[in-house]
Design an enzyme around this catalytic site. Sequence first.
Site, PDB file in Angstrom:
ATOM      1  N   ARG A 182      11.017  40.297  -5.611  1.00 42.72           N
ATOM      2  CA  ARG A 182      12.342  39.952  -6.094  1.00 42.72           C
ATOM      3  C   ARG A 182      13.183  39.422  -4.926  1.00 42.72           C
ATOM      4  O   ARG A 182      12.878  39.663  -3.760  1.00 42.72           O
ATOM      5  CB  ARG A 182      13.030  41.166  -6.707  1.00 42.72           C
ATOM      6  CG  ARG A 182      12.263  41.800  -7.858  1.00 42.72           C
ATOM      7  CD  ARG A 182      12.962  43.058  -8.335  1.00 42.72           C
ATOM      8  NE  ARG A 182      12.258  43.696  -9.449  1.00 42.72           N
ATOM      9  CZ  ARG A 182      11.299  44.607  -9.323  1.00 42.72           C
ATOM     10  NH1 ARG A 182      10.940  44.989  -8.108  1.00 42.72           N
ATOM     11  NH2 ARG A 182      10.726  45.140 -10.387  1.00 42.72           N
ATOM     12  N   LYS A 217      13.817  47.925  -6.826  1.00 37.88           N
ATOM     13  CA  LYS A 217      14.658  48.058  -8.016  1.00 37.88           C
ATOM     14  C   LYS A 217      14.434  49.397  -8.707  1.00 37.88           C
ATOM     15  O   LYS A 217      15.356  49.996  -9.266  1.00 37.88           O
ATOM     16  CB  LYS A 217      14.363  46.913  -8.984  1.00 37.88           C
ATOM     17  CG  LYS A 217      15.187  46.930 -10.248  1.00 37.88           C
ATOM     18  CD  LYS A 217      14.833  45.765 -11.143  1.00 37.88           C
ATOM     19  CE  LYS A 217      15.623  45.800 -12.445  1.00 37.88           C
ATOM     20  NZ  LYS A 217      15.265  44.666 -13.331  1.00 37.88           N
ATOM     21  N   HIS A 262      14.107  33.894 -10.406  1.00 38.99           N
ATOM     22  CA  HIS A 262      13.290  35.006 -10.904  1.00 38.99           C
ATOM     23  C   HIS A 262      12.036  34.490 -11.606  1.00 38.99           C
ATOM     24  O   HIS A 262      11.051  35.227 -11.738  1.00 38.99           O
ATOM     25  CB  HIS A 262      14.103  35.885 -11.850  1.00 38.99           C
ATOM     26  CG  HIS A 262      13.516  37.247 -12.063  1.00 38.99           C
ATOM     27  ND1 HIS A 262      13.495  38.219 -11.093  1.00 38.99           N
ATOM     28  CD2 HIS A 262      12.904  37.798 -13.139  1.00 38.99           C
ATOM     29  CE1 HIS A 262      12.918  39.307 -11.557  1.00 38.99           C
ATOM     30  NE2 HIS A 262      12.543  39.082 -12.792  1.00 38.99           N
ATOM     31  N   ARG A 288       8.816  34.873  -9.769  1.00 41.63           N
ATOM     32  CA  ARG A 288       8.111  36.161  -9.897  1.00 41.63           C
ATOM     33  C   ARG A 288       7.140  36.093 -11.074  1.00 41.63           C
ATOM     34  O   ARG A 288       6.009  36.569 -10.982  1.00 41.63           O
ATOM     35  CB  ARG A 288       9.129  37.282 -10.087  1.00 41.63           C
ATOM     36  CG  ARG A 288       8.545  38.687 -10.261  1.00 41.63           C
ATOM     37  CD  ARG A 288       9.644  39.714 -10.108  1.00 41.63           C
ATOM     38  NE  ARG A 288       9.289  41.036 -10.594  1.00 41.63           N
ATOM     39  CZ  ARG A 288       8.588  41.932  -9.909  1.00 41.63           C
ATOM     40  NH1 ARG A 288       8.123  41.633  -8.718  1.00 41.63           N
ATOM     41  NH2 ARG A 288       8.324  43.119 -10.414  1.00 41.63           N
ATOM     42  N   HIS A 300       5.245  46.844 -10.967  1.00 38.33           N
ATOM     43  CA  HIS A 300       5.478  47.220 -12.362  1.00 38.33           C
ATOM     44  C   HIS A 300       4.807  48.562 -12.661  1.00 38.33           C
ATOM     45  O   HIS A 300       3.630  48.752 -12.369  1.00 38.33           O
ATOM     46  CB  HIS A 300       4.916  46.152 -13.313  1.00 38.33           C
ATOM     47  CG  HIS A 300       5.748  44.906 -13.367  1.00 38.33           C
ATOM     48  ND1 HIS A 300       5.424  43.779 -12.650  1.00 38.33           N
ATOM     49  CD2 HIS A 300       6.887  44.625 -14.029  1.00 38.33           C
ATOM     50  CE1 HIS A 300       6.331  42.846 -12.878  1.00 38.33           C
ATOM     51  NE2 HIS A 300       7.231  43.334 -13.712  1.00 38.33           N
ATOM     52  N   TYR A 339       5.668  39.530 -17.929  1.00 35.07           N
ATOM     53  CA  TYR A 339       5.788  38.619 -16.798  1.00 35.07           C
ATOM     54  C   TYR A 339       4.579  37.698 -16.673  1.00 35.07           C
ATOM     55  O   TYR A 339       4.514  36.878 -15.775  1.00 35.07           O
ATOM     56  CB  TYR A 339       5.934  39.426 -15.498  1.00 35.07           C
ATOM     57  CG  TYR A 339       7.346  39.824 -15.173  1.00 35.07           C
ATOM     58  CD1 TYR A 339       8.054  39.197 -14.161  1.00 35.07           C
ATOM     59  CD2 TYR A 339       7.981  40.828 -15.890  1.00 35.07           C
ATOM     60  CE1 TYR A 339       9.349  39.568 -13.859  1.00 35.07           C
ATOM     61  CE2 TYR A 339       9.273  41.205 -15.597  1.00 35.07           C
ATOM     62  CZ  TYR A 339       9.958  40.575 -14.586  1.00 35.07           C
ATOM     63  OH  TYR A 339      11.244  40.932 -14.293  1.00 35.07           O
TER      64      TYR A 339
END
Length: 343
Positions: free
Chosen positions: A199, A224, A287, A290, A313, A322
């Site tokens: 990120r 995050k 983003h 990613r 994740h 994603y």
Amino acid sequence: MANIRKRNGKWQVQIRRAGHKPRTKSFLTRADAQRWIRQTELELDRAGLAYDSSSLERINVADLLHKYRTEITPGKRGIGPEGKRIEVFLRERWSGLSLAQITPQTFTQHRDRRLRQVEAGTVIRELGLLHAIFEVARREWDIPLAQNPLSKVRKPKAAQGRDRRLADEELTAILAACDTARNDWFRPGILLAIETGMRRGEILNIRARDLDLELGLLTIPQTKTDRPRTIPLSEKAVSILDEVRIRAGEKNGRLFPVTANAFRLAWERCKRRAAKDEPGITDLRFHDLRHEAVSRFFELGLNVPEVAAISGHRNPRMLFRYTHLKPENIVAKLRKSSTELAA
């Protein structure tokens, strides 16, 4: 209100009271059941008397918003975005209402109005924050709310996740635009995002001490999800980081010594320049890189645990959101497999 009935040879009792969880218990005799009802209702009545419900008329929603922003928000990593959401709430007319006037319909109307202004994801996050604010008020600040007014407000359906992939021509245009930039950190930042799936905030917080280039590892101490992770690096990522590290010079300083806003503005300027060659690039978000990285990991043949170890994740469902594999690449793999089986 208490309900009592006999079932399977026992007396079953359930007491319901607004603002409290239902209480249920079974007894061998009806007399014991009735005695428990009297004791429990007395406890609930005493608990109700401990609160001055008239105080709801003296406290308005803005009071809760200010208190939450002062006491709770500073302890969160998302202090900036959350503070901005609370500012939005304070501009709403309902923030001046007393807690005695607030109903679920207040926020149902807010939801419907905001859906005409912003995306569903933004509204979902706003409703989630409001629910948290009222819940803290009920549980920690002794505000005598019978229930959370957000608990009955239906959240809108989230929009379908983006499936934007970065085309080769777009990457070429972006890198060409980077070459005209007046800084030396933006190009490696973009390439690193594609190579690692990191990120923006994670990239900007990389320090020299977090690197072990001999083993090809990068430790991300602050993420995050608030769970540090160590990710394996490709040879290209190692080369990028080694170059940036040498250029930065400082032993323990950040390798990308810029603010998130400066990086965001650089990205927007870069897209505008790149759009001269690739007009469709204007809808590309940083983003999305990613997403591109995660998809490339799977196309390289990495399995779910391996990709999750890199991307961070924890939920496979989020990981698959994603992942947007290119159908043509899958076709190529199928044909290759068929050829190998035939041989």
